[in-house]
Motif scaffolding. Sequence first.
Motif, PDB file in Angstrom:
ATOM      1  N   LEU A  87       0.850  -1.176   0.000  1.00  0.00           N
ATOM      2  CA  LEU A  87       0.000   0.000   0.000  1.00  0.00           C
ATOM      3  C   LEU A  87       0.886   1.227   0.000  1.00  0.00           C
ATOM      4  O   LEU A  87       2.041   1.179   0.436  1.00  0.00           O
ATOM      5  N   ALA A  88       0.363   2.311  -0.547  1.00  0.00           N
ATOM      6  CA  ALA A  88       1.137   3.533  -0.682  1.00  0.00           C
ATOM      7  C   ALA A  88       0.200   4.717  -0.864  1.00  0.00           C
ATOM      8  O   ALA A  88      -0.989   4.548  -1.155  1.00  0.00           O
ATOM      9  N   LEU A  89       0.766   5.899  -0.714  1.00  0.00           N
ATOM     10  CA  LEU A  89      -0.014   7.125  -0.894  1.00  0.00           C
ATOM     11  C   LEU A  89      -0.242   7.435  -2.369  1.00  0.00           C
ATOM     12  O   LEU A  89      -1.243   8.057  -2.720  1.00  0.00           O
ATOM     13  N   THR A  90       0.691   6.982  -3.226  1.00  0.00           N
ATOM     14  CA  THR A  90       0.566   7.277  -4.660  1.00  0.00           C
ATOM     15  C   THR A  90       0.776   6.008  -5.480  1.00  0.00           C
ATOM     16  O   THR A  90       1.433   5.055  -5.040  1.00  0.00           O
ATOM     17  N   GLU A  91       0.249   6.037  -6.679  1.00  0.00           N
ATOM     18  CA  GLU A  91       0.428   4.913  -7.601  1.00  0.00           C
ATOM     19  C   GLU A  91       1.901   4.741  -7.953  1.00  0.00           C
ATOM     20  O   GLU A  91       2.416   3.626  -7.989  1.00  0.00           O
ATOM     21  N   ALA A  92       2.590   5.849  -8.204  1.00  0.00           N
ATOM     22  CA  ALA A  92       4.004   5.788  -8.583  1.00  0.00           C
ATOM     23  C   ALA A  92       4.845   5.131  -7.488  1.00  0.00           C
ATOM     24  O   ALA A  92       5.742   4.329  -7.772  1.00  0.00           O
ATOM     25  N   GLU A  93       4.565   5.467  -6.231  1.00  0.00           N
ATOM     26  CA  GLU A  93       5.311   4.866  -5.125  1.00  0.00           C
ATOM     27  C   GLU A  93       5.106   3.355  -5.098  1.00  0.00           C
ATOM     28  O   GLU A  93       6.061   2.596  -4.954  1.00  0.00           O
ATOM     29  N   LEU A  94       3.880   2.926  -5.260  1.00  0.00           N
ATOM     30  CA  LEU A  94       3.592   1.499  -5.223  1.00  0.00           C
ATOM     31  C   LEU A  94       4.238   0.781  -6.409  1.00  0.00           C
ATOM     32  O   LEU A  94       4.793  -0.305  -6.261  1.00  0.00           O
ATOM     33  N   MET A  95       4.208   1.401  -7.557  1.00  0.00           N
ATOM     34  CA  MET A  95       4.835   0.796  -8.739  1.00  0.00           C
ATOM     35  C   MET A  95       6.349   0.723  -8.568  1.00  0.00           C
ATOM     36  O   MET A  95       6.989  -0.209  -9.073  1.00  0.00           O
ATOM     37  N   SER A  96       6.937   1.667  -7.836  1.00  0.00           N
ATOM     38  CA  SER A  96       8.385   1.626  -7.603  1.00  0.00           C
ATOM     39  C   SER A  96       8.783   0.422  -6.751  1.00  0.00           C
ATOM     40  O   SER A  96       9.931   0.009  -6.750  1.00  0.00           O
ATOM     41  N   PHE A  97       7.815  -0.165  -6.031  1.00  0.00           N
ATOM     42  CA  PHE A  97       8.061  -1.372  -5.247  1.00  0.00           C
ATOM     43  C   PHE A  97       7.877  -2.634  -6.077  1.00  0.00           C
ATOM     44  O   PHE A  97       7.972  -3.743  -5.572  1.00  0.00           O
ATOM     45  N   GLY A  98       7.556  -2.466  -7.357  1.00  0.00           N
ATOM     46  CA  GLY A  98       7.384  -3.606  -8.248  1.00  0.00           C
ATOM     47  C   GLY A  98       5.967  -4.140  -8.343  1.00  0.00           C
ATOM     48  O   GLY A  98       5.745  -5.191  -8.921  1.00  0.00           O
ATOM     49  N   VAL A  99       5.013  -3.417  -7.793  1.00  0.00           N
ATOM     50  CA  VAL A  99       3.617  -3.847  -7.897  1.00  0.00           C
ATOM     51  C   VAL A  99       3.149  -3.544  -9.309  1.00  0.00           C
ATOM     52  O   VAL A  99       3.198  -2.404  -9.758  1.00  0.00           O
TER      53      VAL A  99
END
Length: 149
Positions: A87-99
Amino acid sequence: MGGRTPTDTGRALLEQQLDGVFRGRMAAHDRELVNIFIGRRALAGPMTEGLAATVAALQRGQVSALLLNRPPGSSLQLWAGSQPTQLALTEAELMSFGVRAPREERADEALVRAIVGTGAELVVVPESELRLYEGVGALLRYTDPGTPS
């Protein structure tokens, strides 16, 4: 069996009185967690406060108890993946984790899924008892150099 019904005995009146007595009261265990949070806050111990810091701690599986003043409003959104810690505050942050397929969802739903999936507890605290920054805080299982402050 042919006797008076519970409402005849005044039970309904007693239930209303008990509801008034217990409304806003916290269970002893929840009170203990709130007191621990207050102590850790005063001593800069293993806790976090605010949505961003709490989400970061949930991402790392550090949260032992999530404290909320009230469930986040349905308009507040977080980004989530398939795993509880995704989970994350932004889509970009979550995608940076490989989601690969993040989805936006209500913050209350994402937070509850994260605490259930990580084995954390949930404590709803009236603001009159403890005012949390942005309405959310957490007791942490551990800290390390990457723990947000």
